[in-house]
Design a protein around this motif. Structure first.
Motif, PDB file in Angstrom:
ATOM      1  N   GLY A  99       0.806  -1.208   0.000  1.00 53.34           N
ATOM      2  CA  GLY A  99       0.000   0.000   0.000  1.00 53.34           C
ATOM      3  C   GLY A  99       0.839   1.256   0.000  1.00 53.34           C
ATOM      4  N   ARG A 100       2.124   1.108  -0.292  1.00 55.52           N
ATOM      5  CA  ARG A 100       3.031   2.255  -0.313  1.00 55.52           C
ATOM      6  C   ARG A 100       3.864   2.205  -1.584  1.00 55.52           C
ATOM      7  N   ASP A 101       4.258   3.365  -2.092  1.00 58.85           N
ATOM      8  CA  ASP A 101       5.060   3.400  -3.313  1.00 58.85           C
ATOM      9  C   ASP A 101       6.502   3.809  -3.053  1.00 58.85           C
ATOM     10  N   ASP A 102       6.924   3.765  -1.784  1.00 58.56           N
ATOM     11  CA  ASP A 102       8.290   4.190  -1.470  1.00 58.56           C
ATOM     12  C   ASP A 102       9.165   3.054  -0.961  1.00 58.56           C
ATOM     13  N   VAL A 103       8.678   1.816  -1.082  1.00 59.51           N
ATOM     14  CA  VAL A 103       9.484   0.689  -0.603  1.00 59.51           C
ATOM     15  C   VAL A 103      10.642   0.429  -1.570  1.00 59.51           C
ATOM     16  N   PHE A 104      10.324   0.332  -2.861  1.00 58.30           N
ATOM     17  CA  PHE A 104      11.355   0.199  -3.888  1.00 58.30           C
ATOM     18  C   PHE A 104      11.144   1.276  -4.940  1.00 58.30           C
ATOM     19  N   ARG A 105      12.223   1.732  -5.528  1.00 56.17           N
ATOM     20  CA  ARG A 105      12.142   2.701  -6.616  1.00 56.17           C
ATOM     21  C   ARG A 105      12.959   2.231  -7.794  1.00 56.17           C
ATOM     22  N   ARG A 106      12.571   2.706  -8.979  1.00 58.31           N
ATOM     23  CA  ARG A 106      13.188   2.255 -10.227  1.00 58.31           C
ATOM     24  C   ARG A 106      14.587   2.827 -10.422  1.00 58.31           C
ATOM     25  N   GLU A 107      14.832   4.057  -9.919  1.00 57.00           N
ATOM     26  CA  GLU A 107      16.106   4.710 -10.178  1.00 57.00           C
ATOM     27  C   GLU A 107      17.267   3.874  -9.641  1.00 57.00           C
ATOM     28  N   GLY A 108      18.236   3.644 -10.539  1.00 58.04           N
ATOM     29  CA  GLY A 108      19.432   2.934 -10.126  1.00 58.04           C
ATOM     30  C   GLY A 108      19.304   1.433 -10.096  1.00 58.04           C
ATOM     31  N   VAL A 109      18.150   0.898 -10.531  1.00 56.74           N
ATOM     32  CA  VAL A 109      17.931  -0.551 -10.530  1.00 56.74           C
ATOM     33  C   VAL A 109      17.693  -0.998 -11.970  1.00 56.74           C
ATOM     34  N   HIS A 110      18.375  -2.026 -12.403  1.00 54.01           N
ATOM     35  CA  HIS A 110      18.144  -2.557 -13.754  1.00 54.01           C
ATOM     36  C   HIS A 110      18.389  -4.071 -13.760  1.00 54.01           C
ATOM     37  N   PHE A 111      18.048  -4.686 -14.876  1.00 55.66           N
ATOM     38  CA  PHE A 111      18.087  -6.150 -14.974  1.00 55.66           C
ATOM     39  C   PHE A 111      18.725  -6.531 -16.315  1.00 55.66           C
ATOM     40  N   PRO A 112      20.037  -6.351 -16.438  1.00 55.21           N
ATOM     41  CA  PRO A 112      20.702  -6.612 -17.717  1.00 55.21           C
ATOM     42  C   PRO A 112      21.125  -8.073 -17.848  1.00 55.21           C
ATOM     43  N   THR A 113      21.643  -8.412 -19.013  1.00 60.77           N
ATOM     44  CA  THR A 113      22.354  -9.673 -19.181  1.00 60.77           C
ATOM     45  C   THR A 113      23.825  -9.348 -19.417  1.00 60.77           C
ATOM     46  N   ILE A 114      24.690 -10.161 -18.840  1.00 61.49           N
ATOM     47  CA  ILE A 114      26.131 -10.045 -19.018  1.00 61.49           C
ATOM     48  C   ILE A 114      26.611 -11.375 -19.554  1.00 61.49           C
ATOM     49  N   ASN A 115      27.163 -11.369 -20.757  1.00 61.95           N
ATOM     50  CA  ASN A 115      27.504 -12.612 -21.454  1.00 61.95           C
ATOM     51  C   ASN A 115      26.303 -13.543 -21.539  1.00 61.95           C
ATOM     52  N   GLY A 116      25.136 -12.943 -21.695  1.00 64.48           N
ATOM     53  CA  GLY A 116      23.916 -13.713 -21.855  1.00 64.48           C
ATOM     54  C   GLY A 116      23.222 -14.071 -20.558  1.00 64.48           C
ATOM     55  N   TYR A 117      23.877 -13.949 -19.423  1.00 66.33           N
ATOM     56  CA  TYR A 117      23.311 -14.355 -18.129  1.00 66.33           C
ATOM     57  C   TYR A 117      22.632 -13.165 -17.447  1.00 66.33           C
ATOM     58  N   ALA A 118      21.481 -13.440 -16.841  1.00 68.25           N
ATOM     59  CA  ALA A 118      20.696 -12.396 -16.198  1.00 68.25           C
ATOM     60  C   ALA A 118      21.297 -12.016 -14.847  1.00 68.25           C
ATOM     61  N   TYR A 119      21.266 -10.710 -14.545  1.00 63.68           N
ATOM     62  CA  TYR A 119      21.739 -10.186 -13.272  1.00 63.68           C
ATOM     63  C   TYR A 119      20.798  -9.074 -12.803  1.00 63.68           C
ATOM     64  N   TYR A 120      20.579  -9.020 -11.493  1.00 66.79           N
ATOM     65  CA  TYR A 120      20.045  -7.800 -10.901  1.00 66.79           C
ATOM     66  C   TYR A 120      21.193  -6.809 -10.789  1.00 66.79           C
ATOM     67  N   GLY A 121      20.948  -5.543 -11.151  1.00 67.12           N
ATOM     68  CA  GLY A 121      21.962  -4.511 -11.026  1.00 67.12           C
ATOM     69  C   GLY A 121      21.471  -3.356 -10.172  1.00 67.12           C
ATOM     70  N   TYR A 122      22.267  -2.972  -9.169  1.00 64.90           N
ATOM     71  CA  TYR A 122      21.930  -1.842  -8.303  1.00 64.90           C
ATOM     72  C   TYR A 122      23.122  -0.901  -8.252  1.00 64.90           C
ATOM     73  N   ASP A 123      22.888   0.396  -8.497  1.00 67.46           N
ATOM     74  CA  ASP A 123      23.982   1.316  -8.241  1.00 67.46           C
ATOM     75  C   ASP A 123      24.088   1.516  -6.725  1.00 67.46           C
ATOM     76  N   ARG A 124      25.145   2.193  -6.281  1.00 63.66           N
ATOM     77  CA  ARG A 124      25.428   2.232  -4.846  1.00 63.66           C
ATOM     78  C   ARG A 124      24.326   2.931  -4.051  1.00 63.66           C
ATOM     79  N   THR A 125      23.777   3.995  -4.625  1.00 61.85           N
ATOM     80  CA  THR A 125      22.708   4.700  -3.927  1.00 61.85           C
ATOM     81  C   THR A 125      21.467   3.827  -3.804  1.00 61.85           C
ATOM     82  N   ALA A 126      21.099   3.181  -4.912  1.00 60.66           N
ATOM     83  CA  ALA A 126      19.925   2.315  -4.895  1.00 60.66           C
ATOM     84  C   ALA A 126      20.111   1.156  -3.928  1.00 60.66           C
TER      85      ALA A 126
END
Length: 888
Positions: free
Chosen positions: A383-410
Motif C-alpha cells: 500500500g506504499r510506493d516508497d518501498v522500492f524505486r526504479r532509479e538505479g535498478v536494472h536487470f541486464p544480461t552479461i555474457n547472456g546471463y541475467a543479473y540484478y543490477g543496483y547502483d550504490r545509492t539504490a
C-alpha cells in the motif's frame, strides 16, 4: 607435408585386396577401417602400405572350421542388460575360435601377401563391417595387434582379430544399436608398422564446442596405442588454421610411452627433459592440422583421425567421421566487465530460475519488465510506493546471463527500506501467504484467462507480441509475490528447527522429518501422471501402445478399445491443462508440457513400466513417520516449552507446502505466451524472414516489433534473418559453456554478499570434489547423470545421481528414480532441497559448477549432511544402469 607411401602389388584373389584397390564403397567386403584406409591411400594421403584380408576369408574360416552354427546360437542369446551373461557368452565364443584352425587356402595367401610389405614388423587391425560409419562409432570394440613379427604370430593375430568381433564389449554395443549377429563380419588389415616417434588423435572440429574452425590435437611420445587407450596424459593443442595459429596448448608431464618390443609392445618410463617437452612444435601442429583439413574436405565432414610422427613427416593410421558432434558453439566468455562500473550485480531471486544464458527475446523482456513488475507488486502489497524505486535498478544480461543490477545509492536505499519491509512482511503486514493466495494468484489467473481466450488467427501481429508481453509481465509480478511468501516460511522452519535441535535426545529423528508428508502442487502433478499410467495399465492393449511410442499418441491404435482410449486421452488433456504450465527454466523459449506434451512422455512411460514409486504410498509413509516423530519428541519436551514447541511446529507445518504451491504457479501464463509468439513465428516463416516458428525467440524485441509491423502492413516477403538467428545460437552455446560469477564486479568490496547467493560458487577441490549446501541428509554412492533439460529426461536411469543446474517443480518425477541430487544453484529451502527431503534422497545444492565438473557415468559419493560431492575410484561395483545407488 609427408608423402603417401606406395601400395603393395594388387591381388586378384577375393580373399586379399591392397589399399589402392578399395574405397569407402567397399565396406561390406573389407569393413569400415580398411575402407577408410583405402579411401585415404587412393586420395594420396600418407597411409603406411597395407593389405586387407576380406570378410570372405572370415566367412571361409567360420564355415570350414565348423563353428558357424554354434556361434550364431551364442551371439543371438547375448543380453546387453546382463553384463555377466554377455561376458560368459564372449568367453564361450573365444574358446570356439581358439580351438579352430585357419584353412590352408587362407593361411597361404596371408603369408605370401604379407611378405610383399617389406617390413618384418606389422600392425594387424580388425575392420568390422558395421564400423566407422557416419551414425555410429565402433572404435575400440575390436582388437588391434602392434609390432607383430613372424608367420605364426601373424596368423594368431588374424585369428584373434576375428574372435574380437564377438567380445563382450562388441556384443553389448551392437545389441544396444539393434545390429544382429547375422549383419556383421570382420576383415583384417595387415599393414607396415609405423615406427612412430610420437602419435595421437586429431579432431578436425572441436568435440566440446562443435566449432568447425578449430582442430583439436592430442599428442604423446611413442606409439598411438598409449593415447587411444588413455594410458598416458597427452599434450593438447587447439589449432585455428584460418589464422595459422596454435590458439591453445597444454603440455602434460608424460611419464610413460608405448614402444615396440620383441613381441608386441611394452611400456617404458620416460626420464629427463622429455617428460615435460612439447611433443609437437607449432609448425608441426599446423602441418598436421593441414592434413586434417584436406581429409575433412575429401570426406565432406569433420573427422576423428589417428596419426603418427615418423621421422620428420606424418602418417595417417585411421580416419572416421566424428560421431555425435555437438552443434557449433562460440567461444566461452572470460571477460565479466559490468555495464555500469559503480553498480553491484548479483544472480539471486528470480535469476535462480534462469540458470542458462537467456535467448535474445527473453533477455529483452526481462530487462523491460522484471524490475517494474517487482516494484508494482511490492507497492500493491504494502500500500506504499516508497518501498522500492526504479532509479538505479536494472536487470541486464552479461555474457547472456541475467543479473540484478543496483547502483550504490539504490543498494543503500534498498538495504535501509528492507529493514522496515521484512518485519512487516513476516508478520503478514504486507505480502506473504495471504496476499499470494487471495490477491496475486487470482490476479495472475485472470490475465491468463483473458489472453488465453484470444483468437490468435484473427489477432494482428503486433497484438500477438503485446499479448505475450502482458503475460510475461504478469508472471514476473506473480513471482515477486511468491518471493514474499519465502521469509515467513524460512523463519517458521528455522525457528522450529532451532528449538527442536535444543530439545532432541539421542535417537530422535531429524527436525525436518516433522515437516514431511504434506501435499503440494508438484506432488499432485506427479500423482496425476502416476494415475494416468495406472489407468492405462488396466487396459493391456492401451498400455502396450502407449509404452511402445516414443511420442504422444493422438490417434487411437487399431487394437485399443475406443471408450478406453477416449477416456485416457481426456484424462491426459486434463492433466496438461491443470499442470502443464510447470517451467523447467523461466526462459520462454523453453517449451512446457502444455504446448509440448512430449516432455512428459518419457516420465509417463517410466510409470507404465512400473518404475518409480506410488506418490500416495510414499506420502503416507512420510506422514506415518512424521506422526510417530511428533509423538516421540513432544512426549519428552519439558512442559514449559511444550506449548511453544507445538505452536512453532504447527506454523512450520502449515507453511511448509505453501512455497511449493506458490512456485508451481509461476509458469501459468507461459503456454499462452508461447502460443502467441509461435503464431507470430509461423507468419514470419511464411514471409521467408525465419526458417521455423521457434526462431522467433532468437530475435530481439525491437526487431520482432518491426517485423510484426510489416506483417500488419501486408508485406508478403521480408529479408531473411536465418543467418542472424544461427549466429546467435552459436554465441548462446558458447556462453552456456561457462559458469557465471554470482557477484560482479569480481573484485567488489561487497564480497560478503556471496554468502546469501543461491550458489556458493565454484568450489572444486584439487581431487575433483565439490562443496555446496547440504539440502537433504544422507550419504549415497552412485553414478552421475548430468541433465541439461527435459529433452534429456529419457536418458535418466533409476539409481543414478541427478545433476542439473537447478530443478523446478517440473523435474519432480525424476526424484522418484534418483539416488541423490546435485545442483549448481539452490539452498536449504529451494525446490530441490524440499523435494529431496520428501523423497528421502541426499541432496547437495548450490555447488556452482556441478554440471560442468561432473560427467555422466562418473562414480561419486554425495553427502547431503556435509554438503560435499566426492569422486570415487571406480571398481565397477556400482550398478549405473537401472539399479539402486549404494549407501555409503
Amino acid at each position: 607435408m609427408s608423402q603417401a607411401a606406395p601400395s603393395p602389388t594388387p591381388h586378384p584373389s577375393p580373399l586379399l585386396r591392397s589399399f589402392h584397390e578399395v574405397s569407402r564403397a567397399d565396406i561390406a567386403e573389407v569393413g569400415g577401417k580398411a575402407a577408410n584406409l583405402g579411401e585415404l591411400a587412393r586420395a594420396g594421403f600418407p597411409v603406411p602400405p597395407g593389405l586387407v584380408l576380406t570378410t570372405e576369408a572370415y566367412r571361409i574360416f567360420v564355415r570350414e572350421s565348423g563353428i558357424g552354427t554354434r556361434l550364431q546360437e551364442l551371439a543371438s542369446a547375448a543380453d546387453p542388460e546382463d553384463p555377466e551373461a554377455t561376458g560368459r557368452t564372449a568367453e564361450a565364443i573365444a574358446a570356439l575360435f581358439a580351438g579352430a584352425q585357419i584353412p590352408e587356402e587362407v593361411r597361404e595367401q596371408v603369408l605370401a601377401a604379407s611378405a610383399q610389405l617389406g617390413s618384418p614388423a606389422l600392425a594387424v587391425r580388425s575392420s568390422a563391417t558395421a564400423e566407422d560409419l557416419e551414425d555410429a562409432s565402433f572404435a575400440g570394440q575390436q582388437e588391434t595387434f602392434l609390432h607383430v613379427e613372424g608367420e605364426e604370430a601373424l596368423l594368431a593375430a588374424v585369428r584373434d582379430c576375428w574372435a574380437s568381433l564377438w567380445s563382450a564389449r562388441a556384443l553389448a554395443y551392437r545389441a544396444q544399436r539393434g545390429i544382429g549377429p547375422e549383419e556383421v563380419a570382420l576383415a583384417v588389415v595387415v599393414q607396415e608398422m609405423a615406427r612412430a616417434d610420437a602419435a595421437g588423435v586429431m579432431f578436425t572440429a572441436s568435440p566440446t564446442t562443435g566449432r568447425r574452425d578449430e582442430t583439436v590435437i592430442s599428442a604423446a611420445w611413442g606409439l598411438g596405442e598409449a593415447v587411444v587407450s588413455g594410458l598416458v596424459d597427452t599434450d593438447d593443442l587447439v589449432v585455428d588454421l584460418s589464422r595459422g595459429l596454435v590458439t591453445s596448448r597444454s603440455t602434460a608431464e608424460k611419464g610413460l610411452e608405448v614402444v615396440p618390443a620383441v613381441r608386441g609392445t611394452e611400456v617404458w618410463e620416460i626420464h629427463g627433459p622429455r617428460r615435460r617437452a612439447e611433443v609437437l612444435s607449432d609448425a608441426q601442429a599446423l602441418d598436421l592440422a593441414a592434413w586434417g583439413a584436406r581429409i575433412t574436405a575429401h570426406y565432406g565432414a569433420p573427422q576423428d583421425i589417428e596419426w603418427a610422427l615418423v621421422g620428420t613427416g606424418f602418417v595417417i593410421t585411421q580416419a572416421r567421421p566424428v560421431v555425435a558432434l555437438p552443434p557449433e558453439a562460440g567461444p566461452a566468455p572470460h571477460d565479466w566487465s559490468v555495464p555500469r562500473p559503480r553498480s553491484l550485480y548479483f544472480r539471486g531471486s528470480i535469476v535462480e530460475q534462469m540458470p542458462d544464458p537467456l535467448t535474445p527475446l527473453f533477455a529483452d523482456l526481462t530487462d523491460a519488465h522484471v524490475v517494474d513488475a517487482m516494484i508494482e507488486t511490492v507497492s500493491d502489497a504494502s500500500g506504499r510506493d516508497d518501498v522500492f524505486r526504479r532509479e538505479g535498478v536494472h536487470f541486464p544480461t552479461i555474457n547472456g546471463y541475467a543479473y540484478y543490477g543496483y547502483d550504490r545509492t539504490a543498494l543503500a536505499m534498498l538495504t535501509l527500506r528492507t529493514t522496515k519491509f521484512v518485519p512487516r512482511l513476516v508478520t503478514s503486514g504486507i505480502g506473504g501467504p495471504v496476499y499470494w493466495a487471495e490477491t496475486a494468484l487470482p490476479r495472475y489467473r485472470a490475465v491468463v484467462a483473458e489472453e488465453s481466450a484470444r483468437d490468435l488467427a484473427g489477432t494482428d501481429a503486433r497484438l500477438l507480441l503485446e499479448s505475450a508481453e502482458r503475460l510475461v509481465h504478469a508472471g514476473f509480478a506473480y513471482y515477486t509475490a511468491v518471493q514474499t511468501v519465502i521469509p515467513p516460511v524460512v523463519i517458521a522452519e528455522t525457528s522450529f528447527t532451532a528449538l527442536c535441535r535444543r530439545v532432541r535426545r539421542d535417537g530422535d529423528p531429524r527436525p525436518e522429518v516433522l515437516l514431511l508428508g504434506f501435499d503440494s502442487e508438484p506432488i499432485r502433478a506427479e500423482t496425476s501422471l502416476f494415475d494416468l499410467a495406472a489407468r492405462a495399465r488396466e487396459h493391456p492393449a492401451l498400455a502396450e501402445a502407449l509404452a511402445a511410442s516414443d511420442q504422444p499418441v493422438r490417434e487411437r491404435p487399431a487394437d485399443v478399445d475406443p471408450a478406453a482410449w477416449q477416456e485416457w486421452l481426456d484424462g491426459f488433456d486434463r492433466h496438461l491443462a491443470t499442470y502443464g504450465h510447470a517451467t523447467y527454466t523461466l526462459d520462454i523459449a523453453q517449451p512446457v508440457a502444455a504446448d509440448t506434451p512430449a516432455l512428459l512422455w518419457d516420465v509417463l512411460r517410466m510409470y507404465l513400466r512400473g518404475e518409480g514409486t506410488d506418490p500416495r504410498r510414499r506420502r503416507a509413509a512420510a506422514e506415518q513417520e512424521r506422526v510417530a516423530a511428533e509423538a516421540r519428541i513432544i512426549g519428552h519436551v519439558p512442559t514449559p516449552l511444550r506449548s511453544v514447541f507445538t505452536r512453532l511446529l504447527r506454523r512450520a507445518q502449515h507453511l511448509a507446502p505453501i512455497r511449493e504451491d506458490a512456485l508451481a504457479g509461476v509458469g501459468l501464463g507461459w503456454p499462452a505466451a508461447r502460443r502467441a509468439l509461435l503464431e507470430l513465428g509461423r507468419r514470419l516463416v511464411a514471409t521467408g524472414a525465419i526458417a521455423e516458428a521457434a526462431d522467433v525467440f532468437w530475435l530481439r524485441r525491437a526487431e520482432l516489433e518491426d517485423l510484426a509491423g510489416s506483417l500488419d502492413a501486408g508485406t508478403a516477403l521480408l529479408p531473411s534473418r536465418t543467418g542472424l538467428v544461427e549466429q546467435r545460437r552459436v554465441l548462446w552455446r558458447g556462453q552456456r559453456l561457462t559458469t557465471p560469477p554470482q557477484l560482479l564486479p569480481q573484485r567488489s568490496a561487497l564480497r560478503f554478499v556471496d554468502r546469501w547467493m543461491p550458489s556458493v560458487g565454484e568450489q572444486t577441490a584439487a581431487d575433483g570434489s565439490l562443496r555446496g549446501i547440504g539440502g537433504s541428509g544422507g550419504v549415497v554412492t552412485a553414478r552421475v547423470r548430468v541433465l541439461a533439460g527435459p529433452e534429456e529426461f529419457r536418458e535418466f536411469r533409476r539409481g543414478e545421481i541427478l545433476v542439473a543446474a537447478i530443478t523446478t517443480p517440473a523435474w519432480t518425477p525424476l526424484f522418484a528414480m534418483a539416488a541423490g541430487v546435485v545442483t549448481d544453484v539452490g539452498g536449504p529451502l529451494s525446490h530441490s532441497s524440499i523435494v529431496a527431503r520428501e523423497y528421502g534422497v541426499p541432496a547437495v545444492l548450490g555447488t556452482g559448477s556441478a554440471t560442468r565438473t561432473l560427467r555422466t557415468g562418473q562414480l561419486v559419493t554425495v553427502d547431503g549432511g556435509a554438503g560435499t560431492v566426492r569422486p570415487v575410484e571406480d571398481d565397477g561395483s556400482a550398478t549405473g544402469e537401472d539399479g539402486e545407488g549404494a549407501p555409503a
